[in-house]
Design a protein around this motif. Structure first.
Motif, PDB file in Angstrom:
ATOM      1  N   GLN A 133       0.828  -1.196   0.000  1.00 57.20           N
ATOM      2  CA  GLN A 133       0.000   0.000   0.000  1.00 57.20           C
ATOM      3  C   GLN A 133       0.868   1.254   0.000  1.00 57.20           C
ATOM      4  O   GLN A 133       2.005   1.243   0.493  1.00 57.20           O
ATOM      5  N   LEU A 134       0.316   2.338  -0.512  1.00 65.66           N
ATOM      6  CA  LEU A 134       0.961   3.636  -0.348  1.00 65.66           C
ATOM      7  C   LEU A 134       0.838   4.114   1.086  1.00 65.66           C
ATOM      8  O   LEU A 134       1.784   4.651   1.659  1.00 65.66           O
ATOM      9  N   THR A 135      -0.353   3.932   1.668  1.00 60.64           N
ATOM     10  CA  THR A 135      -0.591   4.380   3.037  1.00 60.64           C
ATOM     11  C   THR A 135      -1.429   3.361   3.798  1.00 60.64           C
ATOM     12  O   THR A 135      -2.208   2.605   3.212  1.00 60.64           O
ATOM     13  N   CYS A 136      -1.266   3.365   5.117  1.00 65.79           N
ATOM     14  CA  CYS A 136      -2.182   2.710   6.046  1.00 65.79           C
ATOM     15  C   CYS A 136      -2.413   3.692   7.193  1.00 65.79           C
ATOM     16  O   CYS A 136      -1.493   4.421   7.588  1.00 65.79           O
ATOM     17  N   THR A 137      -3.624   3.698   7.725  1.00 66.13           N
ATOM     18  CA  THR A 137      -3.989   4.669   8.758  1.00 66.13           C
ATOM     19  C   THR A 137      -4.511   3.962   9.994  1.00 66.13           C
ATOM     20  O   THR A 137      -5.308   3.020   9.890  1.00 66.13           O
ATOM     21  N   LEU A 138      -4.078   4.449  11.165  1.00 68.85           N
ATOM     22  CA  LEU A 138      -4.583   3.995  12.461  1.00 68.85           C
ATOM     23  C   LEU A 138      -5.369   5.132  13.108  1.00 68.85           C
ATOM     24  O   LEU A 138      -4.846   6.249  13.237  1.00 68.85           O
ATOM     25  N   HIS A 139      -6.607   4.852  13.503  1.00 70.15           N
ATOM     26  CA  HIS A 139      -7.356   5.796  14.329  1.00 70.15           C
ATOM     27  C   HIS A 139      -7.370   5.217  15.743  1.00 70.15           C
ATOM     28  O   HIS A 139      -7.962   4.159  15.990  1.00 70.15           O
ATOM     29  N   VAL A 140      -6.676   5.895  16.644  1.00 69.89           N
ATOM     30  CA  VAL A 140      -6.443   5.341  17.981  1.00 69.89           C
ATOM     31  C   VAL A 140      -6.708   6.383  19.059  1.00 69.89           C
ATOM     32  O   VAL A 140      -6.527   7.580  18.856  1.00 69.89           O
ATOM     33  N   ASP A 141      -7.157   5.899  20.217  1.00 70.93           N
ATOM     34  CA  ASP A 141      -7.210   6.677  21.452  1.00 70.93           C
ATOM     35  C   ASP A 141      -6.308   5.994  22.472  1.00 70.93           C
ATOM     36  O   ASP A 141      -5.741   4.923  22.206  1.00 70.93           O
ATOM     37  N   ALA A 142      -6.210   6.584  23.655  1.00 67.74           N
ATOM     38  CA  ALA A 142      -5.308   6.045  24.675  1.00 67.74           C
ATOM     39  C   ALA A 142      -5.595   4.587  24.983  1.00 67.74           C
ATOM     40  O   ALA A 142      -4.675   3.780  25.182  1.00 67.74           O
ATOM     41  N   GLY A 143      -6.877   4.214  25.006  1.00 67.03           N
ATOM     42  CA  GLY A 143      -7.237   2.838  25.345  1.00 67.03           C
ATOM     43  C   GLY A 143      -6.906   1.819  24.273  1.00 67.03           C
ATOM     44  O   GLY A 143      -7.041   0.611  24.498  1.00 67.03           O
ATOM     45  N   ASP A 144      -6.474   2.277  23.084  1.00 66.52           N
ATOM     46  CA  ASP A 144      -6.192   1.377  21.957  1.00 66.52           C
ATOM     47  C   ASP A 144      -4.711   1.077  21.778  1.00 66.52           C
ATOM     48  O   ASP A 144      -4.335   0.299  20.905  1.00 66.52           O
ATOM     49  N   LYS A 145      -3.851   1.687  22.585  1.00 65.39           N
ATOM     50  CA  LYS A 145      -2.431   1.692  22.246  1.00 65.39           C
ATOM     51  C   LYS A 145      -1.767   0.317  22.358  1.00 65.39           C
ATOM     52  O   LYS A 145      -0.821   0.025  21.627  1.00 65.39           O
ATOM     53  N   ALA A 146      -2.266  -0.546  23.231  1.00 67.45           N
ATOM     54  CA  ALA A 146      -1.662  -1.881  23.328  1.00 67.45           C
ATOM     55  C   ALA A 146      -1.878  -2.661  22.037  1.00 67.45           C
ATOM     56  O   ALA A 146      -0.950  -3.297  21.504  1.00 67.45           O
ATOM     57  N   GLU A 147      -3.113  -2.612  21.507  1.00 62.76           N
ATOM     58  CA  GLU A 147      -3.396  -3.296  20.239  1.00 62.76           C
ATOM     59  C   GLU A 147      -2.711  -2.594  19.069  1.00 62.76           C
ATOM     60  O   GLU A 147      -2.187  -3.238  18.154  1.00 62.76           O
ATOM     61  N   ALA A 148      -2.718  -1.260  19.108  1.00 59.77           N
ATOM     62  CA  ALA A 148      -2.082  -0.512  18.023  1.00 59.77           C
ATOM     63  C   ALA A 148      -0.596  -0.835  17.939  1.00 59.77           C
ATOM     64  O   ALA A 148      -0.016  -0.876  16.847  1.00 59.77           O
ATOM     65  N   ALA A 149       0.031  -1.079  19.075  1.00 56.95           N
ATOM     66  CA  ALA A 149       1.455  -1.426  19.091  1.00 56.95           C
ATOM     67  C   ALA A 149       1.708  -2.749  18.388  1.00 56.95           C
ATOM     68  O   ALA A 149       2.781  -2.967  17.808  1.00 56.95           O
ATOM     69  N   GLN A 150       0.741  -3.659  18.420  1.00 52.16           N
ATOM     70  CA  GLN A 150       0.870  -4.922  17.690  1.00 52.16           C
ATOM     71  C   GLN A 150       0.601  -4.733  16.200  1.00 52.16           C
ATOM     72  O   GLN A 150       1.213  -5.396  15.355  1.00 52.16           O
TER      73      GLN A 150
END
Length: 504
Positions: free
Chosen positions: A416-433
């Protein structure tokens, strides 16, 4: 009209034509006729570029910087006429063309500043160690040198920023390489007026005439002849996967293969994490609708897929996205062919197994209305075609069972050219994976934003693993794009007075 095209090719400082012509397709008014490019035009332009290379590549960085700045000035001197012909041919609104013109002149000036600095040359020196045991070390100096004449193919969706004097042309000229442009037949008048600006800059700064040529129209043989010409040492391309892959194969099959830097587009998926979706689902839906339909969805960074986890907030997002997308009015697409392909893409998605229609419209002629669909993670994973780009304002919501399936979807993505994460503080553990997976898939990762709009800067990457682009180590936007048209050369024990000026 302020500017009336004469319909000719620019080859090494001369405007030339032949009897055969083709019409452009303006949004309104009568078509204008343009000379059809031929293989003979390609031969003449490439021969002139090869002759010009010796002189142009020897120009100082300051001389090349002044040339780039002169091109920007000449484009600005024609600003009103550029906007007039550009909107007429492309259907893009005036504000979009004015912004794109500013981006085009801005990147020319940015590249001028960048080459003045000299860091792009990546100069390195290993001092001689004559007493070293068991063997002495010679003096070795390294720097980047221009590769030679470059072929550039104009893009349909950016008549200024990715076409005649756009990013590929600016990068090649900054590197010290002459350019032969194959103009896009969707906007030949726009290509012609920009070529006039480049010609004026060539004359103003005393550059060799063969440093730039523009060939309009022509059949497939003309494009093939350009990439196969022995004088051409690299190719820059922005366009479809099918067209780019065909040219890529030609470059690889040459007796002397050359690099093909093709930017081919992607679906630019967004991953909406649970806490972010719970907190601001409606705002995310509105933001997505705006990005998805910007410019009739005709951006290579258009975010065509939104991935959500099945939950009350995830299910609500279907309705929120529907409400945000449905009222958006029809927009003019760039060409009849692109509009037809958009309609076909919509029908392909709508007919796929498991796909639910959220917003369905009927687009006619060059008009495009948005469409919105939803599908389960299981059905998306089972159907590779659902991960293929539809060029236009079409969105697909992929609803996965849980975070494990979200990771599965991410791992199944092509380049892909881009991938986007929409995250809040409570999402950071999953976002890190999730982040390392996405970084493996794309050239640019965003958080809490939308990918349409590519900053022209030092740190930007606009590229990614295939099929987003044909060279995962390159970018077509930003100052690093200049490196595509350079090659490293080591000079061992060469007397200082014989070295290139920049390496002394």
């Amino acid at each position: 009209m302020t500017f009336v095209p004469h319909g000719r090719h620019l080859i090494a400082g001369d405007w030339v034509s032949n009897a055969e012509t083709f019409p452009n397709a303006p949004v309104s008014g009568e078509p204008m006729l343009f000379s059809v490019g031929t293989v003979a035009h390609v031969d003449a332009a490439c021969a002139a570029a090869e002759v010009a290379f010796a002189e142009y590549s020897a120009k100082s960085r300051e001389e090349r910087a002044l040339f780039l700045e002169a091109i920007a000035e000449e484009i600005e001197a024609r600003a009103a006429a550029v906007t007039e012909i550009g909107t007429l041919e492309s259907g893009l609104p005036q504000g979009r063309l004015e912004g794109e013109r500013g981006r085009t002149t801005g990147q020319l000036r940015l590249f001028a500043s960048h080459i003045r600095d000299g860091a792009f040359l990546d100069r390195r020196t290993d001092v001689a160690l004559p007493e070293r045991q068991p063997a002495p070390r010679p003096e070795i100096r390294l720097m980047q040198l221009p590769v030679g004449p470059v072929a550039v193919f104009g893009a349909s969706n950016f008549p200024l920023a990715f076409s005649t004097a756009g990013g590929d042309t600016a990068a090649a000229l900054a590197a010290g390489c002459p350019v032969v442009v194959k103009g896009h037949s969707a906007h030949p008048g726009t290509g012609e007026i920009i070529a006039e600006a480049v010609k004026a800059a060539v004359e103003k700064t005393g550059m060799p005439k063969g440093v730039f040529s523009l060939i309009q129209g022509g059949n497939r043989q003309v494009g093939e002849a350009l990439v196969k010409h022995p004088a051409i040492k690299a190719v820059g391309f922005t366009g479809s996967l099918a067209g780019g892959r065909a040219l890529f194969n030609l470059c690889a099959q040459r007796p002397n293969p050359i690099p093909f830097f093709g930017e081919l587009g992607s679906v630019n998926p967004m991953f909406l994490m649970p806490a972010a979706l719970e907190a601001r689902g409606e705002a995310l839906a509105k933001g997505w609708a705006g990005s998805l339909t910007m410019g009739a969805g005709q951006f290579c960074t258009n975010p065509g897929i939104a991935v959500v986890i099945d939950s009350p907030a995830g299910r609500a997002f279907h309705d929120q996205a529907r409400e945000a997308v449905a009222p958006i009015a029809a927009q003019v697409m760039l060409t009849d062919g692109i509009a037809s392909a958009y309609r076909q893409g919509k029908e392909r998605i709508a007919a796929a197994s498991g796909v639910q229609t959220l917003v369905s419209t009927v687009s006619e002629n060059r008009q495009a209305l948005p469409n919105l669909f939803a599908v389960s993670g299981d059905d998306w994973l089972a159907n590779h075609a659902l991960g293929e780009e539809v060029f236009g304002p079409l969105g697909l919501i992929v609803t996965v069972r849980d975070f494990a399936q979200m990771l599965e979807v991410a791992n199944a993505l092509e380049g892909q050219l881009t991938c986007t994460l929409h995250v809040d503080a409570g999402d950071k553990a999953e976002a890190a994976q999730l982040l390392p997976v996405l970084a493996h898939k794309a050239g640019r990762i965003l958080a809490n934003g939308f990918p349409t709009g590519v900053e022209v800067s030092e740190a930007m990457v606009h590229g990614g693993p295939y099929p987003a682009s044909t060279n995962f180590g390159a970018t077509s936007v930003g100052t690093m794009s200049i490196r595509r048209f350079l090659r490293p050369v080591s000079f061992q024990n060469i007397p200082v007075e014989l070295l290139p000026e920049d390496l002394r």
